[in-house]
Design an enzyme around this catalytic site. Sequence first.
Site, short mmCIF file in Angstrom:
data_model
loop_
_atom_site.label_atom_id
_atom_site.label_comp_id
_atom_site.label_asym_id
_atom_site.label_seq_id
_atom_site.Cartn_x
_atom_site.Cartn_y
_atom_site.Cartn_z
N SER A 103 34.42 58.48 49.08
CA SER A 103 32.70 59.11 49.51
C SER A 103 33.17 60.12 49.83
CB SER A 103 32.72 57.64 50.32
OG SER A 103 31.62 58.34 50.94
N GLY A 125 38.88 57.61 64.95
CA GLY A 125 38.71 58.57 63.96
C GLY A 125 39.80 58.51 62.53
N GLU A 126 41.05 58.12 62.36
CA GLU A 126 42.50 58.25 61.86
C GLU A 126 41.56 57.56 60.60
OE1 GLU A 126 47.27 56.57 61.41
OE2 GLU A 126 45.53 55.35 63.27
N ARG A 127 40.81 56.55 60.27
CA ARG A 127 40.74 56.16 58.47
C ARG A 127 39.69 57.01 58.13
NH1 ARG A 127 36.67 53.01 57.92
NH2 ARG A 127 37.72 52.32 55.44
N ASN A 186 38.93 51.95 69.79
CA ASN A 186 39.30 50.84 68.58
C ASN A 186 38.61 49.34 69.45
OD1 ASN A 186 40.88 52.17 66.22
ND2 ASN A 186 42.99 52.93 67.63
#
Length: 309
Positions: A79, A104-106, A139
């Site tokens: 995406s 925002g690690e992903r 988180n």
Amino acid sequence: MPPAAPKDAPKRRALGRGLDTLLPRAAAPAPAKPEPEPEAKPQVIEGTPREVPVGDIDRNPYQTRTRFDEAQLNELAASVAATGVVQPILVRPLPNGRFQLIAGERRWLASQRAGKETIPAILRTVSDEQAMEMTIVENLQRTDLNPMEQARAYDRLAGEFKMTQEQMAKRTGKDRASVSNFLRLLRLPEAIQTRVEAGELSFGHARALLALENPETILSAAQKVMALSMSVRQTESYVQGILNPEKKEKGKEKENRQAGDPNVREAELRLQRALGLKVRIEDKKGRGRVIIEYARLEDFDTLFEHFVD
């Protein structure tokens, strides 16, 4: 005698120094370097999204998430490759000119997989302690953390920030009973925690097994629960059977009594699920008593707070 006009100049210079103290980044640059240093740019545009080189970002050492779904991460990378990152990540500038990830690690990992050179980011100048707290709380507000990751996150807030369960509940939008139940998961044997983290046992299964308290008994019961693919309700009944073994000489009489009054049994199970402790109801024609057992002072404190608030 009125002061001479030139004396006003020092006062203006003093005021100028005061403003410089309040707004240090507005200070006049040195004559030899009229342009601001590159490291100062992130602080100047703090709060405004900007493109940051993906390779200039360091992983967050306070990250509570330990597992990422590879399939979902690959889908996110596809995406990002097609449409880019919609929501900016959150970073903080480091003294060496690099950046440290806060949230925002992903998205950051997906951008790497997608071959992106930059990623939109919002800069925040915060301390180590503030960065850690922001990461953990952010988180915990997500829904895809596994139960053990949540338990360890709450434990860090309690240990490193001295937060009470009530404070943690308010900061994360959870109720205090949930916070307490997650923290209790850390009392499980390591082998069972691994099963929970891997998704082989659910949060409900783990909470039911906690009533057994003895590590060896918990391990043995967990093996049977997984082998028979027991539901959470079946696990609760199984655990109650271990805690309250029927006496042979009164077996039939007790079975008949329980069969004749299933409401009592259901009430015991509901109370145990709510409190996370062993509960026994002794009822005789509408009169009796409720017995709640605890093995640790922490369990009593939690029980006490549950009823007095």
